[in-house]
Design a protein around this motif. Structure first.
Motif, PDB file in Angstrom:
ATOM      1  N   ARG A  11       0.810  -1.227   0.000  1.00 46.20           N
ATOM      2  CA  ARG A  11       0.000   0.000   0.000  1.00 46.20           C
ATOM      3  C   ARG A  11       0.837   1.268   0.000  1.00 46.20           C
ATOM      4  N   SER A  12       1.992   1.214   0.643  1.00 46.12           N
ATOM      5  CA  SER A  12       2.829   2.418   0.716  1.00 46.12           C
ATOM      6  C   SER A  12       3.219   2.902  -0.675  1.00 46.12           C
ATOM      7  N   TYR A  13       3.297   1.986  -1.615  1.00 46.00           N
ATOM      8  CA  TYR A  13       3.691   2.361  -2.984  1.00 46.00           C
ATOM      9  C   TYR A  13       2.506   2.309  -3.936  1.00 46.00           C
ATOM     10  N   ASN A  14       1.351   1.890  -3.383  1.00 44.28           N
ATOM     11  CA  ASN A  14       0.159   1.722  -4.203  1.00 44.28           C
ATOM     12  C   ASN A  14       0.410   0.812  -5.410  1.00 44.28           C
ATOM     13  N   ILE A  15       1.048  -0.345  -5.117  1.00 50.59           N
ATOM     14  CA  ILE A  15       1.280  -1.292  -6.208  1.00 50.59           C
ATOM     15  C   ILE A  15       0.855  -2.705  -5.802  1.00 50.59           C
ATOM     16  N   ARG A  16       0.536  -3.489  -6.818  1.00 47.97           N
ATOM     17  CA  ARG A  16       0.256  -4.908  -6.631  1.00 47.97           C
ATOM     18  C   ARG A  16       1.306  -5.666  -7.434  1.00 47.97           C
ATOM     19  N   LEU A  17       1.819  -6.745  -6.819  1.00 47.45           N
ATOM     20  CA  LEU A  17       2.913  -7.479  -7.469  1.00 47.45           C
ATOM     21  C   LEU A  17       2.680  -8.985  -7.430  1.00 47.45           C
ATOM     22  N   CYS A  18       3.191  -9.661  -8.446  1.00 47.87           N
ATOM     23  CA  CYS A  18       3.186 -11.119  -8.417  1.00 47.87           C
ATOM     24  C   CYS A  18       4.424 -11.580  -7.647  1.00 47.87           C
ATOM     25  N   LYS A  19       4.537 -12.875  -7.412  1.00 51.21           N
ATOM     26  CA  LYS A  19       5.637 -13.405  -6.603  1.00 51.21           C
ATOM     27  C   LYS A  19       7.012 -13.015  -7.152  1.00 51.21           C
ATOM     28  N   ASP A  20       7.173 -13.210  -8.462  1.00 50.59           N
ATOM     29  CA  ASP A  20       8.483 -12.917  -9.051  1.00 50.59           C
ATOM     30  C   ASP A  20       8.835 -11.451  -8.877  1.00 50.59           C
ATOM     31  N   ARG A 235       2.952   2.309  12.084  1.00 54.08           N
ATOM     32  CA  ARG A 235       2.205   1.498  11.123  1.00 54.08           C
ATOM     33  C   ARG A 235       0.782   2.036  10.959  1.00 54.08           C
ATOM     34  N   GLU A 236       0.226   2.469  12.089  1.00 54.22           N
ATOM     35  CA  GLU A 236      -1.119   3.063  12.069  1.00 54.22           C
ATOM     36  C   GLU A 236      -1.120   4.334  11.209  1.00 54.22           C
ATOM     37  N   LEU A 237      -0.111   5.155  11.398  1.00 54.92           N
ATOM     38  CA  LEU A 237       0.015   6.382  10.594  1.00 54.92           C
ATOM     39  C   LEU A 237       0.106   6.039   9.113  1.00 54.92           C
ATOM     40  N   ASP A 238       0.896   5.012   8.822  1.00 61.52           N
ATOM     41  CA  ASP A 238       1.108   4.628   7.417  1.00 61.52           C
ATOM     42  C   ASP A 238      -0.156   4.029   6.802  1.00 61.52           C
ATOM     43  N   PRO A 242      -0.750   6.200   3.385  1.00 60.35           N
ATOM     44  CA  PRO A 242       0.255   5.267   2.856  1.00 60.35           C
ATOM     45  C   PRO A 242       1.492   5.996   2.310  1.00 60.35           C
ATOM     46  N   GLY A 243       2.653   5.532   2.738  1.00 62.18           N
ATOM     47  CA  GLY A 243       3.901   6.117   2.260  1.00 62.18           C
ATOM     48  C   GLY A 243       4.519   7.095   3.250  1.00 62.18           C
ATOM     49  N   ILE A 244       3.756   7.457   4.305  1.00 58.13           N
ATOM     50  CA  ILE A 244       4.264   8.507   5.209  1.00 58.13           C
ATOM     51  C   ILE A 244       5.462   8.030   6.031  1.00 58.13           C
ATOM     52  N   LYS A 245       5.513   6.716   6.281  1.00 62.97           N
ATOM     53  CA  LYS A 245       6.634   6.156   7.051  1.00 62.97           C
ATOM     54  C   LYS A 245       7.953   6.406   6.321  1.00 62.97           C
ATOM     55  N   LEU A 246       7.963   6.072   5.037  1.00 69.25           N
ATOM     56  CA  LEU A 246       9.178   6.257   4.242  1.00 69.25           C
ATOM     57  C   LEU A 246       9.524   7.741   4.107  1.00 69.25           C
ATOM     58  N   LYS A 247       8.503   8.562   3.914  1.00 69.99           N
ATOM     59  CA  LYS A 247       8.724  10.015   3.765  1.00 69.99           C
ATOM     60  C   LYS A 247       9.310  10.609   5.044  1.00 69.99           C
ATOM     61  N   PHE A 248       8.780  10.157   6.184  1.00 68.10           N
ATOM     62  CA  PHE A 248       9.264  10.608   7.493  1.00 68.10           C
ATOM     63  C   PHE A 248      10.753  10.298   7.615  1.00 68.10           C
ATOM     64  N   PHE A 249      11.115   9.069   7.238  1.00 71.92           N
ATOM     65  CA  PHE A 249      12.502   8.642   7.390  1.00 71.92           C
ATOM     66  C   PHE A 249      13.437   9.379   6.409  1.00 71.92           C
ATOM     67  N   LEU A 250      13.007   9.496   5.157  1.00 74.41           N
ATOM     68  CA  LEU A 250      13.864  10.168   4.173  1.00 74.41           C
ATOM     69  C   LEU A 250      13.999  11.655   4.515  1.00 74.41           C
ATOM     70  N   GLY A 251      12.913  12.245   5.022  1.00 74.35           N
ATOM     71  CA  GLY A 251      12.947  13.653   5.443  1.00 74.35           C
ATOM     72  C   GLY A 251      13.951  13.857   6.567  1.00 74.35           C
ATOM     73  N   PHE A 252      13.993  12.891   7.460  1.00 69.14           N
ATOM     74  CA  PHE A 252      14.972  12.974   8.560  1.00 69.14           C
ATOM     75  C   PHE A 252      16.403  12.912   8.016  1.00 69.14           C
ATOM     76  N   LEU A 253      16.634  11.971   7.090  1.00 70.60           N
ATOM     77  CA  LEU A 253      18.014  11.834   6.587  1.00 70.60           C
ATOM     78  C   LEU A 253      18.506  13.132   5.949  1.00 70.60           C
ATOM     79  N   GLU A 254      17.580  13.849   5.284  1.00 72.97           N
ATOM     80  CA  GLU A 254      17.973  15.142   4.691  1.00 72.97           C
ATOM     81  C   GLU A 254      18.366  16.160   5.762  1.00 72.97           C
TER      82      GLU A 254
END
Ligand code: AMP
Ligand code: ZN
Length: 296
Positions: A11-20, A235-238, A242-254
């Motif tokens: 959900r964070s990337y809004n994608i659906r993927l097969c196993k491969d 996880r609840e926030l995300d 969706p995606g806010i967890k990654l944004k939070f972390f990347l924003g911090f690294l900057e």
């Protein structure tokens, strides 16, 4: 990614993927982390710290798949059946992959036969922080002796939970050091976290698709309620955004450079020679304390 029927949804990337494609997706995330955060150079020797849990087993598997020549180390914590089962899973994985077993070190060899279960009875610190610093010490010694960069299985959920904890209490020193790669200096081997862009959910999908053996158990001594609570919050926030967890972390690294740490003056421990800011390092102090109790 490939047009086939999807069986996983991130959900964070809004994608659906097969196993491969799950497999390919995770490998791309790891490659991206290695490249963007300059986690290590091609000429550096790599040592994967393997606990037997899903993160470090996935990390080990991915590094091999990406064509890296990695060595691995496991620390037997002396937590009776739990430690035995961890090692069994590591053995299963090595067999499945057709690779040699990791270096196996036991903390009993450092503490007169005592394991974590004994040590926590004789020290008032919380089990997880005690165990964490013992593992880091042993890992660091091995890495220095072999000239390695240590790779750990910390994932995005681990890092954001730590980040939230450090921010809430404004631990500037910890914030300054919270990085995908910690440079080696004065007796510290470099450390890097290749799974830092992968969430828990993505690693779980990867390990399911790859059908890898791993130990699906919490350490019986762990009572790290605070970190678990922060993970749940994030996880609840995300889920809501969706995606806010990654944004939070990347924003911090900057912004990480804004946090300043006092550089502590380090000198070699008079017992073991490893770096410390006092005369004797924490590890040797603990050993001394335990041996005293041992004799009495
Ligand atoms: P933890 O602090 O238990 O969440 O573990 C973080 C990372 O440290 C794991 O992903 C592993 O890479 C490493 N690690 C934890 N426990 C061990 C162990 N017993 N032996 C080797 N590496 C470990
Ligand atoms: Zn020492």
């Amino acid at each position: 990614m490939c047009g086939k029927e999807a069986s996983f949804r991130f959900r964070s990337y809004n994608i659906r993927l097969c196993k491969d494609c799950v497999e390919e997706f995770i490998k791309r995330r790891v490659r991206k982390a290695i490249r963007e955060f300059k986690l290590f150079r091609r000429d550096e020797k790599l040592l994967v710290a393997v606990s037997g849990g899903k993160d470090s087993i996935s990390l080990w598997d991915i590094m091999i798949s990406l064509g890296y020549n990695v060595d691995a180390v496991h620390i037997d914590l002396g937590i009776s059946a739990f430690s035995d089962r961890s090692w069994e899973k590591i053995r299963d994985f090595s067999q499945k992959r057709g690779i040699k077993l990791p270096i196996r070190l036991s903390i009993r060899d450092y503490f007169n036969g005592k394991g974590m279960e004994d040590i926590i009875k004789e020290d008032r610190r919380p089990a997880c922080s005690l165990c964490g610093f013992i593992k880091r010490y042993i890992m660091n010694r091995v890495a220095l002796e072999g000239g390695y960069v240590v790779l750990t299985g910390h994932n995005l959920d681990d890092e954001t939970a730590t980040l939230l904890g450090n921010l809430i209490s404004w631990k500037d020193g910890y914030l300054n050091r919270q990085s995908p790669r910690l440079e080696g200096r004065d007796g510290f081997a470099p450390r890097a976290k290749p799974l830092i862009l992968c969430s828990k959910e993505e690693i779980e999908a990867y390990i399911e698709v790859r059908k890898l053996p791993y130990l699906d158990e919490r350490c019986p001594l762990s009572k790290n309620a605070q970190t678990t609570f922060y993970k749940r919050l994030i996880r609840e926030l995300d889920r809501n955004s969706p995606g806010i967890k990654l944004k939070f972390f990347l924003g911090f690294l900057e912004r990480r450079g804004r946090f300043r740490a006092k550089q502590q003056e380090l000198r070699p421990c008079f017992q073991c020679g490893m770096p410390t800011s006092t005369g004797i390092c924490n590890f040797c102090r603990l050993k001394k304390k335990l041996d005293l109790n041992f004799d009495s």
